[in-house]
Scaffold this motif. Structure first.
Motif, PDB file in Angstrom:
ATOM      1  N   PRO A 229     -34.960   1.210 114.286  1.00 29.66           N
ATOM      2  CA  PRO A 229     -33.762   1.230 115.840  1.00 29.66           C
ATOM      3  C   PRO A 229     -33.827   0.160 116.154  1.00 29.66           C
ATOM      4  N   ASN A 230     -32.555   0.379 116.998  1.00 31.40           N
ATOM      5  CA  ASN A 230     -32.665  -1.239 118.060  1.00 31.40           C
ATOM      6  C   ASN A 230     -33.211  -1.368 119.581  1.00 31.40           C
ATOM      7  N   PHE A 231     -34.223  -0.281 119.496  1.00 35.61           N
ATOM      8  CA  PHE A 231     -34.418  -0.754 120.926  1.00 35.61           C
ATOM      9  C   PHE A 231     -36.216  -1.006 120.450  1.00 35.61           C
ATOM     10  N   VAL A 232     -36.561  -0.874 118.894  1.00 35.95           N
ATOM     11  CA  VAL A 232     -37.586  -1.801 118.900  1.00 35.95           C
ATOM     12  C   VAL A 232     -37.587  -3.368 118.584  1.00 35.95           C
ATOM     13  N   LYS A 233     -38.145  -4.988 118.990  1.00 32.83           N
ATOM     14  CA  LYS A 233     -37.792  -5.814 119.053  1.00 32.83           C
ATOM     15  C   LYS A 233     -38.410  -5.845 118.081  1.00 32.83           C
ATOM     16  N   VAL A 234     -37.984  -6.986 116.830  1.00 37.43           N
ATOM     17  CA  VAL A 234     -38.526  -7.968 116.023  1.00 37.43           C
ATOM     18  C   VAL A 234     -37.680  -9.186 115.870  1.00 37.43           C
ATOM     19  N   VAL A 235     -39.523 -10.011 116.120  1.00 39.20           N
ATOM     20  CA  VAL A 235     -39.079 -11.399 116.355  1.00 39.20           C
ATOM     21  C   VAL A 235     -40.105 -12.327 115.109  1.00 39.20           C
ATOM     22  N   LEU A 236     -39.192 -13.261 113.926  1.00 40.31           N
ATOM     23  CA  LEU A 236     -39.426 -14.132 113.519  1.00 40.31           C
ATOM     24  C   LEU A 236     -40.168 -15.495 113.577  1.00 40.31           C
ATOM     25  N   LEU A 237     -42.073 -15.084 113.201  1.00 37.92           N
ATOM     26  CA  LEU A 237     -42.733 -16.301 114.137  1.00 37.92           C
ATOM     27  C   LEU A 237     -43.120 -17.225 112.855  1.00 37.92           C
ATOM     28  N   PRO A 238     -43.315 -19.001 113.326  1.00 36.03           N
ATOM     29  CA  PRO A 238     -44.246 -19.375 112.305  1.00 36.03           C
ATOM     30  C   PRO A 238     -45.325 -19.218 112.000  1.00 36.03           C
ATOM     31  N   LYS A 239     -45.864 -19.377 110.393  1.00 37.92           N
ATOM     32  CA  LYS A 239     -47.057 -19.138 110.385  1.00 37.92           C
ATOM     33  C   LYS A 239     -47.915 -20.993 110.408  1.00 37.92           C
ATOM     34  N   SER A 240     -48.881 -20.260 111.182  1.00 41.62           N
ATOM     35  CA  SER A 240     -50.125 -21.981 111.015  1.00 41.62           C
ATOM     36  C   SER A 240     -49.822 -22.721 109.813  1.00 41.62           C
ATOM     37  N   GLY A 241     -49.740 -24.328 110.189  1.00 41.46           N
ATOM     38  CA  GLY A 241     -50.043 -25.255 109.087  1.00 41.46           C
ATOM     39  C   GLY A 241     -51.186 -25.255 108.661  1.00 41.46           C
ATOM     40  N   GLY A 242     -52.192 -24.938 109.807  1.00 45.30           N
ATOM     41  CA  GLY A 242     -53.455 -24.677 108.933  1.00 45.30           C
ATOM     42  C   GLY A 242     -53.515 -23.845 107.742  1.00 45.30           C
ATOM     43  N   VAL A 243     -52.777 -22.831 107.740  1.00 47.12           N
ATOM     44  CA  VAL A 243     -53.566 -21.035 107.256  1.00 47.12           C
ATOM     45  C   VAL A 243     -53.850 -21.916 105.345  1.00 47.12           C
ATOM     46  N   VAL A 244     -54.098 -20.805 104.397  1.00 46.84           N
ATOM     47  CA  VAL A 244     -54.377 -21.389 103.377  1.00 46.84           C
ATOM     48  C   VAL A 244     -55.004 -20.471 102.359  1.00 46.84           C
ATOM     49  N   GLU A 245     -54.100 -20.010 101.524  1.00 45.73           N
ATOM     50  CA  GLU A 245     -53.437 -19.061 100.657  1.00 45.73           C
ATOM     51  C   GLU A 245     -55.534 -18.503  99.664  1.00 45.73           C
ATOM     52  N   ARG A 246     -55.665 -17.641 100.041  1.00 43.97           N
ATOM     53  CA  ARG A 246     -57.008 -17.664  99.215  1.00 43.97           C
ATOM     54  C   ARG A 246     -56.987 -16.561  97.684  1.00 43.97           C
ATOM     55  N   SER A 247     -57.744 -16.662  97.055  1.00 40.77           N
ATOM     56  CA  SER A 247     -57.333 -16.874  95.390  1.00 40.77           C
ATOM     57  C   SER A 247     -58.054 -15.089  95.167  1.00 40.77           C
ATOM     58  N   LYS A 248     -58.340 -14.418  94.580  1.00 39.97           N
ATOM     59  CA  LYS A 248     -58.943 -13.232  94.284  1.00 39.97           C
ATOM     60  C   LYS A 248     -60.507 -12.583  94.130  1.00 39.97           C
ATOM     61  N   SER A 249     -60.916 -14.007  93.686  1.00 39.53           N
ATOM     62  CA  SER A 249     -62.190 -14.160  94.055  1.00 39.53           C
ATOM     63  C   SER A 249     -62.422 -15.076  95.533  1.00 39.53           C
ATOM     64  N   ALA A 250     -61.927 -15.729  95.905  1.00 42.76           N
ATOM     65  CA  ALA A 250     -62.042 -15.460  97.705  1.00 42.76           C
ATOM     66  C   ALA A 250     -61.774 -14.207  98.163  1.00 42.76           C
ATOM     67  N   ARG A 251     -60.977 -13.409  97.971  1.00 40.71           N
ATOM     68  CA  ARG A 251     -60.624 -12.511  98.566  1.00 40.71           C
ATOM     69  C   ARG A 251     -61.607 -10.974  98.554  1.00 40.71           C
ATOM     70  N   SER A 252     -62.276 -10.986  97.199  1.00 39.06           N
ATOM     71  CA  SER A 252     -63.198 -10.433  96.548  1.00 39.06           C
ATOM     72  C   SER A 252     -65.310 -10.933  97.260  1.00 39.06           C
ATOM     73  N   GLU A 253     -64.981 -11.650  97.671  1.00 33.87           N
ATOM     74  CA  GLU A 253     -66.628 -12.693  98.128  1.00 33.87           C
ATOM     75  C   GLU A 253     -66.163 -11.857 100.140  1.00 33.87           C
ATOM     76  N   ALA A 254     -64.501 -12.136 100.122  1.00 33.61           N
ATOM     77  CA  ALA A 254     -64.804 -11.599 101.299  1.00 33.61           C
ATOM     78  C   ALA A 254     -65.214 -10.572 102.014  1.00 33.61           C
ATOM     79  N   ARG A 255     -64.943  -9.481 100.949  1.00 38.89           N
ATOM     80  CA  ARG A 255     -65.126  -7.879 101.105  1.00 38.89           C
ATOM     81  C   ARG A 255     -66.154  -7.878 100.487  1.00 38.89           C
ATOM     82  N   ASP A 256     -67.256  -8.209  99.472  1.00 42.80           N
ATOM     83  CA  ASP A 256     -68.736  -8.759  99.835  1.00 42.80           C
ATOM     84  C   ASP A 256     -69.289  -8.673 101.051  1.00 42.80           C
ATOM     85  N   GLN A 257     -68.780  -9.754 101.745  1.00 43.09           N
ATOM     86  CA  GLN A 257     -69.417 -11.172 103.298  1.00 43.09           C
ATOM     87  C   GLN A 257     -69.130  -9.530 103.979  1.00 43.09           C
TER      88      GLN A 257
END
Length: 429
Positions: free
Chosen positions: A274-302
């Protein structure tokens, strides 16, 4: 033997210009890095650094030190990656905070609810970090906002496989995040919403209703508003994921949606929201790194390990005890649907995704997490009730009909109703 080259890397000093950022990562096991602000002003994800204080970071840390006015930073120890970034989205994030603050001021004048903000985007674009920055800035302005976490895979408020809400009263600790006192947690029991969409929708509605009730009785929180973190945008799920985003936004009566690094999602939300909700597009930080499935699994265990044993700076000492099968009631949510051929003519199969099924204790429960429900009844209230905490089954003795539980608190349990989670934890202590 330590070489001259190694010695040179042990202590490094960085002079940062205004509006720049020092980013570093630690991936090596058992490695520690100490960060000290020598001069000037700086912050980490919206939390101010204290001059002269040494902050410790260990394996897995991904840190960005930002300065508005310039500063000198000292790093002691080896980092796997470190560099100074001149381009950073922090100014745009700060502008978002300023716009939200204006909405809070307006809400105070009119005695109405403050802004409810939802952060959406793909996996690994910095949604949790942006939420942390916005919450820290709000608290530094004297606000008391609510954090709502719908990210099942990460478990920012509790263990993975849950959603919940947390009142934020002080800035996050640089190295350990927000204080986890008295969170409101709902059990889902899976790593992603697709495992049981009907249940996910049900508990989101329940959480949204509880959040609305709680902010009505706390005037400061009502004016401060809510920041909502969400699951990552997963490619290939298409319109179903869009519908999920919209239904979540409607449930929480969202005023602002911040879309990180996903122009397609932004345009689809602009089209459908609906129009009364403001939707804003923002850039991500250049320091963000995509994690592998194994890294995600390790993060959950941790994250689960930290729930029971704490962090290196704040150790916890869980309890282990035996309990008779007859003293507990174990349930799982969801059952296989009956095929049409098994039903009377003209009758439709009911939705079994939110059906409560009682289980008999067995060896298959070993290493599984269980939510301890507050509910005293044997009905749908168990599904809709928030939980007291979590235990892990570390041993099943079928001869004695006993199970051994790892628990944050000693026996007895707050309640004898346990709900099965698909997440498992191998206790190595």
């Amino acid at each position: 033997m330590t070489t001259a080259e190694d010695k040179r890397t042990l202590v490094q000093e960085f002079k940062l210009d205004p509006d720049s950022e020092l980013r570093f990562e630690i991936e090596s096991k058992n490695e520690k890095v100490y960060l000290v602000l020598k001069s000037g002003l700086a912050e980490v994800f919206g939390t101010e650094l204290v001059k002269g204080k040494s902050y410790e970071f260990t394996s897995g840390a991904k840190v960005a030190v930002f300065t508005w006015q310039g500063c000198t930073i000292e790093l002691k120890g080896k980092t796997d990656v470190h560099y100074v970034a001149k381009e950073t989205p922090m100014i745009m994030y700060s502008n978002c905070h300023a716009a939200l603050e204006l909405m809070r001021i307006s809400a105070e004048k009119d005695n109405v609810k403050g802004p409810v903000t939802m952060v959406v985007g793909p996996c690994d674009v910095g949604k949790s970090t942006l939420c942390r920055i916005l919450l820290n800035y709000a608290v530094r302005m004297g606000r008391r906002p609510l954090l709502v976490d719908l990210d099942l895979g990460q478990g920012q408020i509790s263990v993975p496989g849950t959603i919940g809400a947390l009142l934020v009263e002080r800035p996050a600790s640089i190295d350990e995040g927000f204080s986890q006192e008295a969170p409101l947690v709902y059990h889902f029991g899976h790593k992603a919403p697709a495992a049981n969409p009907a249940l996910f929708s049900m508990i989101i509605t329940q959480l949204a209703n509880t959040v609305k009730e709680r902010i009505e009785v706390n005037k400061k929180t009502k004016m401060s508003g809510v920041i909502i973190n969400t699951c990552g945008w997963i490619k290939g799920l298409g319109s179903r994921k869009i519908v999920q985003r919209i239904s979540s936004a409607i449930a929480f009566e969202v005023d602002v949606i911040l879309v990180l690094d996903q122009e397609r999602l932004y345009n689809e939300l602009v089209r459908d929201i609906p129009n009364f909700v403001k939707v804003v597009l923002l850039p991500k930080s250049g320091g963000v790194v995509e994690r592998s499935k194994s890294a995600r699994s390790e993060a959950r265990d941790q994250r689960i390990r930290e729930y029971f044993y704490g962090t290196p700076k704040n150790s916890l000492y869980p309890h282990s005890f035996d309990i008779k099968w007859s003293e507990i009631r174990i349930y799982k949510i969801g059952a296989p649907a009956l095929p049409d051929s098994c039903l009377p003519l003209g009758m439709k199969a009911e939705d079994h995704l939110t059906k409560l099924v009682q289980l008999t204790p067995n060896a298959g429960l070993l290493h599984h997490l269980f939510a301890v429900s507050f509910s005293e009844k044997d009905d749908d209230e168990i599904i809709n009730s928030h939980v007291a905490g979590f235990v892990c089954v570390t041993n099943v003795d079928t001869e004695r009909q006993m199970i051994t539980l790892l628990s944050p608190q000693p026996k007895p349990l707050p309640n004898n109703v346990l709900i099965l989670s698909e997440l498992q934890f191998m206790d190595s202590h």
